[in-house]
Design a protein around this motif. Sequence first.
Motif, PDB file in Angstrom:
ATOM      1  N   LEU A 285       0.835  -1.193   0.000  1.00  0.00           N
ATOM      2  CA  LEU A 285       0.000   0.000   0.000  1.00  0.00           C
ATOM      3  C   LEU A 285       0.872   1.246   0.000  1.00  0.00           C
ATOM      4  N   PHE A 286       0.355   2.292  -0.605  1.00  0.00           N
ATOM      5  CA  PHE A 286       1.039   3.578  -0.594  1.00  0.00           C
ATOM      6  C   PHE A 286       0.637   4.395   0.624  1.00  0.00           C
ATOM      7  N   ASP A 287      -0.562   4.143   1.153  1.00  0.00           N
ATOM      8  CA  ASP A 287      -1.046   4.879   2.323  1.00  0.00           C
ATOM      9  C   ASP A 287      -1.952   3.954   3.138  1.00  0.00           C
ATOM     10  N   ASP A 288      -1.418   3.455   4.247  1.00  0.00           N
ATOM     11  CA  ASP A 288      -2.168   2.515   5.089  1.00  0.00           C
ATOM     12  C   ASP A 288      -3.443   3.127   5.652  1.00  0.00           C
ATOM     13  N   ASP A 289      -3.385   4.390   6.061  1.00  0.00           N
ATOM     14  CA  ASP A 289      -4.571   5.022   6.638  1.00  0.00           C
ATOM     15  C   ASP A 289      -5.696   5.151   5.616  1.00  0.00           C
ATOM     16  N   GLU A 290      -5.356   5.528   4.388  1.00  0.00           N
ATOM     17  CA  GLU A 290      -6.395   5.635   3.356  1.00  0.00           C
ATOM     18  C   GLU A 290      -6.962   4.260   3.023  1.00  0.00           C
TER      19      GLU A 290
ATOM     20  N   GLN B 179     -18.528  -2.037  13.154  1.00  0.00           N
ATOM     21  CA  GLN B 179     -17.312  -2.398  12.436  1.00  0.00           C
ATOM     22  C   GLN B 179     -16.672  -1.160  11.796  1.00  0.00           C
ATOM     23  N   SER B 180     -17.495  -0.328  11.163  1.00  0.00           N
ATOM     24  CA  SER B 180     -16.981   0.889  10.543  1.00  0.00           C
ATOM     25  C   SER B 180     -16.393   1.830  11.597  1.00  0.00           C
ATOM     26  N   HIS B 181     -17.088   1.956  12.705  1.00  0.00           N
ATOM     27  CA  HIS B 181     -16.640   2.842  13.777  1.00  0.00           C
ATOM     28  C   HIS B 181     -15.316   2.389  14.365  1.00  0.00           C
ATOM     29  N   SER B 182     -15.164   1.095  14.574  1.00  0.00           N
ATOM     30  CA  SER B 182     -13.925   0.602  15.180  1.00  0.00           C
ATOM     31  C   SER B 182     -12.719   0.862  14.277  1.00  0.00           C
ATOM     32  N   ILE B 183     -12.941   0.958  12.975  1.00  0.00           N
ATOM     33  CA  ILE B 183     -11.846   1.264  12.057  1.00  0.00           C
ATOM     34  C   ILE B 183     -11.618   2.773  11.996  1.00  0.00           C
ATOM     35  N   SER B 184     -12.671   3.529  11.719  1.00  0.00           N
ATOM     36  CA  SER B 184     -12.503   4.969  11.471  1.00  0.00           C
ATOM     37  C   SER B 184     -12.062   5.753  12.695  1.00  0.00           C
ATOM     38  N   GLN B 185     -12.465   5.337  13.884  1.00  0.00           N
ATOM     39  CA  GLN B 185     -12.096   6.112  15.075  1.00  0.00           C
ATOM     40  C   GLN B 185     -10.603   6.070  15.369  1.00  0.00           C
ATOM     41  N   ASP B 186      -9.900   5.116  14.779  1.00  0.00           N
ATOM     42  CA  ASP B 186      -8.462   5.001  15.019  1.00  0.00           C
ATOM     43  C   ASP B 186      -7.605   5.598  13.905  1.00  0.00           C
TER      44      ASP B 186
ATOM     45  N   PRO C 148      -7.305  13.564   8.128  1.00  0.00           N
ATOM     46  CA  PRO C 148      -8.531  14.208   7.662  1.00  0.00           C
ATOM     47  C   PRO C 148      -9.546  13.200   7.100  1.00  0.00           C
ATOM     48  N   SER C 149      -9.075  12.223   6.343  1.00  0.00           N
ATOM     49  CA  SER C 149     -10.005  11.229   5.794  1.00  0.00           C
ATOM     50  C   SER C 149     -10.627  10.372   6.890  1.00  0.00           C
TER      51      SER C 149
ATOM     52  N   TYR D 113     -11.197   8.731  -3.681  1.00  0.00           N
ATOM     53  CA  TYR D 113      -9.992   9.413  -3.211  1.00  0.00           C
ATOM     54  C   TYR D 113      -9.158   8.469  -2.337  1.00  0.00           C
ATOM     55  N   ALA D 114      -9.793   7.835  -1.349  1.00  0.00           N
ATOM     56  CA  ALA D 114      -9.072   6.950  -0.428  1.00  0.00           C
ATOM     57  C   ALA D 114      -8.425   5.794  -1.178  1.00  0.00           C
ATOM     58  N   TYR D 115      -9.166   5.197  -2.088  1.00  0.00           N
ATOM     59  CA  TYR D 115      -8.621   4.073  -2.858  1.00  0.00           C
ATOM     60  C   TYR D 115      -7.415   4.524  -3.681  1.00  0.00           C
ATOM     61  N   GLY D 116      -7.554   5.663  -4.338  1.00  0.00           N
ATOM     62  CA  GLY D 116      -6.454   6.166  -5.153  1.00  0.00           C
ATOM     63  C   GLY D 116      -5.206   6.452  -4.340  1.00  0.00           C
ATOM     64  N   MET D 117      -5.374   7.049  -3.172  1.00  0.00           N
ATOM     65  CA  MET D 117      -4.224   7.341  -2.326  1.00  0.00           C
ATOM     66  C   MET D 117      -3.619   6.055  -1.750  1.00  0.00           C
ATOM     67  N   ALA D 118      -4.468   5.108  -1.375  1.00  0.00           N
ATOM     68  CA  ALA D 118      -3.994   3.860  -0.792  1.00  0.00           C
ATOM     69  C   ALA D 118      -3.191   3.026  -1.796  1.00  0.00           C
ATOM     70  N   THR D 119      -3.614   3.063  -3.051  1.00  0.00           N
ATOM     71  CA  THR D 119      -3.002   2.211  -4.061  1.00  0.00           C
ATOM     72  C   THR D 119      -1.987   2.937  -4.953  1.00  0.00           C
TER      73      THR D 119
END
Length: 191
Positions: free
Chosen positions: A49-54, A71-78, A82-83, A180-186
Amino acid sequence: MQPRAYSPAIDPLLAVEVAMPLKFGRADDSFRSALESLTLPAALGQRRLFDDDEAKCCLAALWLRFDFFEQSHSISQDIETPSGSYWHGILHRREGDFWNAKYWMRRVGRHPAGPQLLAAARKLASQSDDRELMKLYQSATTWDPALLVDFIEASVSKPTAQQTLALQLQDLEWWLLFDYAYGMATGRAST
């Protein structure tokens, strides 16, 4: 509005027509095992990955798409970016916790996808006769995700036409942020 193909693991999930309500619906358990099988970086069709957070934002977004709040909350809260704050804010907005959603949206600041989001909102506003929507976006110079929180909060109790616009904006927002997130991550950022 699937803007492009992403990966063999997530394209089938994105091909499903999902009407994300303004407030959380009921999680669709028929998608649970497919979502649980998504592991990074393979889920995004990558060896690295180019960006783990994205990349994590992509997973949070997919869980959110099918109304899996916890499930979404447990990922996004950490995700302290900005994303991450944006996805966390969307989650609380859909939960109906508008104050908390605006808190997270203020933490977003100017998101790199903001210009695309503003252009999409302006286009939708120009095709609408909704004065509130036009007032929000026609004169705006930057994208403010908290304004969408206000519009959606007001739309929850408004006539169907305004709710339809709010749903359209929410859908555009989801796709543009996911893209955006996919593009930055990959490393395949869209132009």
